[in-house]
Structure formats: C-alpha cells, structure tokens
Design a protein around this motif. Structure first.
Motif, mmCIF file in Angstrom:
data_model
loop_
_atom_site.group_PDB
_atom_site.id
_atom_site.type_symbol
_atom_site.label_atom_id
_atom_site.label_comp_id
_atom_site.label_asym_id
_atom_site.label_seq_id
_atom_site.Cartn_x
_atom_site.Cartn_y
_atom_site.Cartn_z
ATOM 1 N N ILE A 75 4.634 4.137 2.775
ATOM 2 C CA ILE A 75 4.273 2.761 1.925
ATOM 3 C C ILE A 75 4.418 1.487 3.136
ATOM 4 C CG2 ILE A 75 5.011 3.086 -0.156
ATOM 5 C CD1 ILE A 75 7.436 1.419 0.117
ATOM 6 N N THR A 76 3.361 0.499 2.997
ATOM 7 C CA THR A 76 3.697 -0.361 3.882
ATOM 8 C C THR A 76 2.815 -1.782 3.472
ATOM 9 O OG1 THR A 76 3.010 -1.189 6.281
ATOM 10 C CG2 THR A 76 1.378 0.191 5.240
ATOM 11 N N TYR A 77 2.997 -2.946 3.971
ATOM 12 C CA TYR A 77 2.205 -4.177 3.694
ATOM 13 C C TYR A 77 0.911 -3.868 4.697
ATOM 14 C CZ TYR A 77 6.609 -5.727 1.832
ATOM 15 O OH TYR A 77 7.962 -5.885 1.384
ATOM 16 N N ARG A 78 1.018 -3.561 5.554
ATOM 17 C CA ARG A 78 -0.059 -3.668 6.625
ATOM 18 C C ARG A 78 -0.524 -2.154 7.194
ATOM 19 N NH1 ARG A 78 2.853 -6.984 10.679
ATOM 20 N NH2 ARG A 78 1.438 -6.212 11.649
ATOM 21 N N PRO A 79 -1.185 -1.336 6.375
ATOM 22 C CA PRO A 79 -1.405 0.169 6.732
ATOM 23 C C PRO A 79 -1.966 0.154 8.348
ATOM 24 C CG PRO A 79 -2.516 -0.461 4.604
ATOM 25 C CD PRO A 79 -2.171 -1.844 5.122
ATOM 26 N N GLU A 80 -3.014 -0.722 8.666
ATOM 27 C CA GLU A 80 -3.369 -0.406 10.115
ATOM 28 C C GLU A 80 -2.189 -0.478 11.129
ATOM 29 O OE1 GLU A 80 -6.284 0.760 11.112
ATOM 30 O OE2 GLU A 80 -7.200 0.733 8.918
ATOM 31 N N ALA A 81 -1.296 -1.512 11.007
ATOM 32 C CA ALA A 81 -0.133 -1.464 11.921
ATOM 33 C C ALA A 81 0.813 -0.546 11.769
ATOM 34 C CB ALA A 81 0.630 -2.789 11.581
ATOM 35 N N ARG A 82 0.943 0.165 10.371
ATOM 36 C CA ARG A 82 2.068 1.252 10.341
ATOM 37 C C ARG A 82 1.164 2.441 10.742
ATOM 38 N NH1 ARG A 82 6.518 2.878 10.469
ATOM 39 N NH2 ARG A 82 7.151 4.495 8.998
ATOM 40 N N TRP A 83 0.124 2.667 10.758
ATOM 41 C CA TRP A 83 -0.589 3.861 11.413
ATOM 42 C C TRP A 83 -0.740 3.731 12.844
ATOM 43 C CZ3 TRP A 83 -5.245 3.057 7.470
ATOM 44 C CH2 TRP A 83 -4.737 3.518 6.217
ATOM 45 N N LYS A 84 -0.617 2.655 13.362
ATOM 46 C CA LYS A 84 -0.499 2.360 14.926
ATOM 47 C C LYS A 84 0.741 2.991 15.492
ATOM 48 C CE LYS A 84 -1.489 -0.753 18.579
ATOM 49 N NZ LYS A 84 -1.990 -2.287 18.833
ATOM 50 N N ALA A 85 1.816 2.454 14.536
ATOM 51 C CA ALA A 85 3.218 2.804 14.927
ATOM 52 C C ALA A 85 3.406 4.300 14.608
ATOM 53 C CB ALA A 85 4.099 1.977 14.094
ATOM 54 N N HIS A 86 2.915 4.946 13.821
ATOM 55 C CA HIS A 86 3.003 6.272 13.518
ATOM 56 C C HIS A 86 2.272 7.005 14.995
ATOM 57 C CE1 HIS A 86 4.748 6.372 9.666
ATOM 58 N NE2 HIS A 86 3.747 6.093 9.086
ATOM 59 N N ALA A 87 1.210 6.580 14.925
ATOM 60 C CA ALA A 87 0.363 7.314 16.383
ATOM 61 C C ALA A 87 1.215 7.253 17.634
ATOM 62 C CB ALA A 87 -0.844 6.395 16.601
ATOM 63 N N ALA A 88 1.946 6.038 17.830
ATOM 64 C CA ALA A 88 2.945 5.957 18.953
ATOM 65 C C ALA A 88 4.204 6.764 19.034
ATOM 66 C CB ALA A 88 3.076 4.440 19.214
ATOM 67 N N ALA B 187 0.844 -1.266 0.016
ATOM 68 C CA ALA B 187 0.049 0.035 0.175
ATOM 69 C C ALA B 187 0.881 1.308 -0.087
ATOM 70 C CB ALA B 187 -0.898 -0.038 1.193
ATOM 71 N N LEU B 188 0.354 2.374 -0.857
ATOM 72 C CA LEU B 188 1.140 3.497 -0.503
ATOM 73 C C LEU B 188 -0.027 4.422 0.012
ATOM 74 C CD1 LEU B 188 3.032 5.758 -2.873
ATOM 75 C CD2 LEU B 188 0.484 6.593 -2.413
ATOM 76 N N TYR B 189 0.126 4.863 0.971
ATOM 77 C CA TYR B 189 -0.858 5.892 1.875
ATOM 78 C C TYR B 189 -0.461 7.423 1.766
ATOM 79 C CZ TYR B 189 2.311 5.221 5.827
ATOM 80 O OH TYR B 189 3.485 5.386 6.550
ATOM 81 N N ARG B 190 -1.464 8.141 1.945
ATOM 82 C CA ARG B 190 -1.414 9.473 2.027
ATOM 83 C C ARG B 190 -2.281 9.648 3.404
ATOM 84 N NH1 ARG B 190 -1.427 8.694 -3.325
ATOM 85 N NH2 ARG B 190 0.107 9.819 -4.512
ATOM 86 N N GLU C 158 7.300 1.672 -4.192
ATOM 87 C CA GLU C 158 8.528 2.380 -3.542
ATOM 88 C C GLU C 158 8.693 3.639 -4.665
ATOM 89 O OE1 GLU C 158 11.782 -0.270 -3.120
ATOM 90 O OE2 GLU C 158 11.380 -0.722 -0.895
ATOM 91 N N ALA C 159 8.581 3.074 -5.728
ATOM 92 C CA ALA C 159 8.825 3.936 -6.989
ATOM 93 C C ALA C 159 7.765 5.300 -7.072
ATOM 94 C CB ALA C 159 8.666 3.468 -8.533
ATOM 95 N N ALA C 160 6.362 4.942 -6.628
ATOM 96 C CA ALA C 160 5.269 5.606 -6.582
ATOM 97 C C ALA C 160 5.480 6.537 -5.559
ATOM 98 C CB ALA C 160 4.012 4.700 -6.695
ATOM 99 N N GLU C 161 5.879 5.997 -4.281
ATOM 100 C CA GLU C 161 6.331 6.953 -3.208
ATOM 101 C C GLU C 161 7.072 8.033 -3.429
ATOM 102 O OE1 GLU C 161 7.438 6.152 1.461
ATOM 103 O OE2 GLU C 161 8.277 5.048 -0.092
#
Length: 161
Positions: free
Chosen positions: A26-39, A10-13, A62-65
C-alpha cells in the motif's frame, strides 16, 4: 488520527510475466513506491504488470492489504504472510546495512571500544557482507600481510573443535 491516515491510499499488486503474484503493498504514491522497490528489491526486474485499487483511507487499505496477503500468498511479502519464514534474529554483534546507515556514529563508537560489528544483509539467512573492526585489529591484519595471512596465523594458534 493523523490526516495521512484519512488520505486516499492505493493497494497494489505486482505480477511477473506468467501472472504469478509477487508482492502486495500500500502507498499514497504508487509511482514513488515502485521507484523505491526498483532500487532495493532483488525481485523487481521480475515485475511485468501492476494492478492498483484505491481505498478511501489508509486504514481501509491496510485492512485490505492484510486480508489480501493472507488469502493470495504473494511470493515476496514477509509481513502478514502466514507462509513466509522470518529472518533470524540479529546477534548483538550484527547490524544490517540500512541500520548501519542510520546508526553510523554509534556503530563506529562500538568498534572504537573494541567490538567487531558484522554487517549482514536483510535476507532470512542474514549473510555477513562486511565487518567494522577496531583500528588496532585492522592495522594488525595489514601488518601480517592481509586477511588471508591473518587467518593462516590464527588457524595455527586456535584449536579446532
């Protein structure tokens, strides 16, 4: 190439409530990545919306990011951003808190060998948050009545430039 490099990614904004682009990642697991950002990210409370687009492989994501960061200039991306100033280089006597966690034993050994290590934050300014000092120094500071008393004594004996 590893199997992860071929995995759907996933590429996320992330946007604030005014629609301002805060971050692209970018991440394979958006929800887990967002939880890490939140922390860990001070800007996380500003996130009001998320947009996710999926790419067939991590390499494509990665290229798109990189292209998106360069074109859209999100506020908090540092890597690949043409406008973000880089944090200053660490002095040999400095370590970030995250590096301290990963290198605790060697940091304590350095302090035991007489080095003072300043623990700095990850901001561009690298603000000092704390220090690891040799035991002898810490005990002397306590003997004279604490940090403020030690500073006053040192100011009496160290010439001002």
């Amino acid at each position: 190439m590893t199997h992860l490099a071929l995995q759907r990614t996933a590429l996320y904004r992330l946007y604030d409530d005014t629609g301002r682009l805060l971050y692209i990642g970018i991440t394979y697991r958006p929800e887990a990545r967002w939880k890490a950002h939140a922390a860990t990210k001070t800007w996380w409370p500003d996130v009001a919306s998320k947009v996710t687009e999926w790419h067939a492989t991590r390499l494509l994501a990665e290229a798109a990011e990189v292209a998106a960061i360069k074109a859209e200039l999100p506020l908090y991306n540092v890597d690949d951003s043409p406008i973000a100033p880089r944090p200053r280089a660490l002095d040999p006597s400095e370590i970030t808190a995250s590096s301290l966690k990963a290198n605790f034993g060697s940091t304590i050994k350095r302090a035991g060998n007489g080095a003072m290590i300043r623990i700095v934050d990850r901001t561009r300014e690298r603000r000092c948050q704390a220090a690891v000092v040799p035991v002898d120094l810490g005990e002397l500071v306590q003997q004279v009545g604490g940090v403020d008393a030690a500073v006053a004594i040192l100011k009496q004996h160290v010439p001002n430039d």
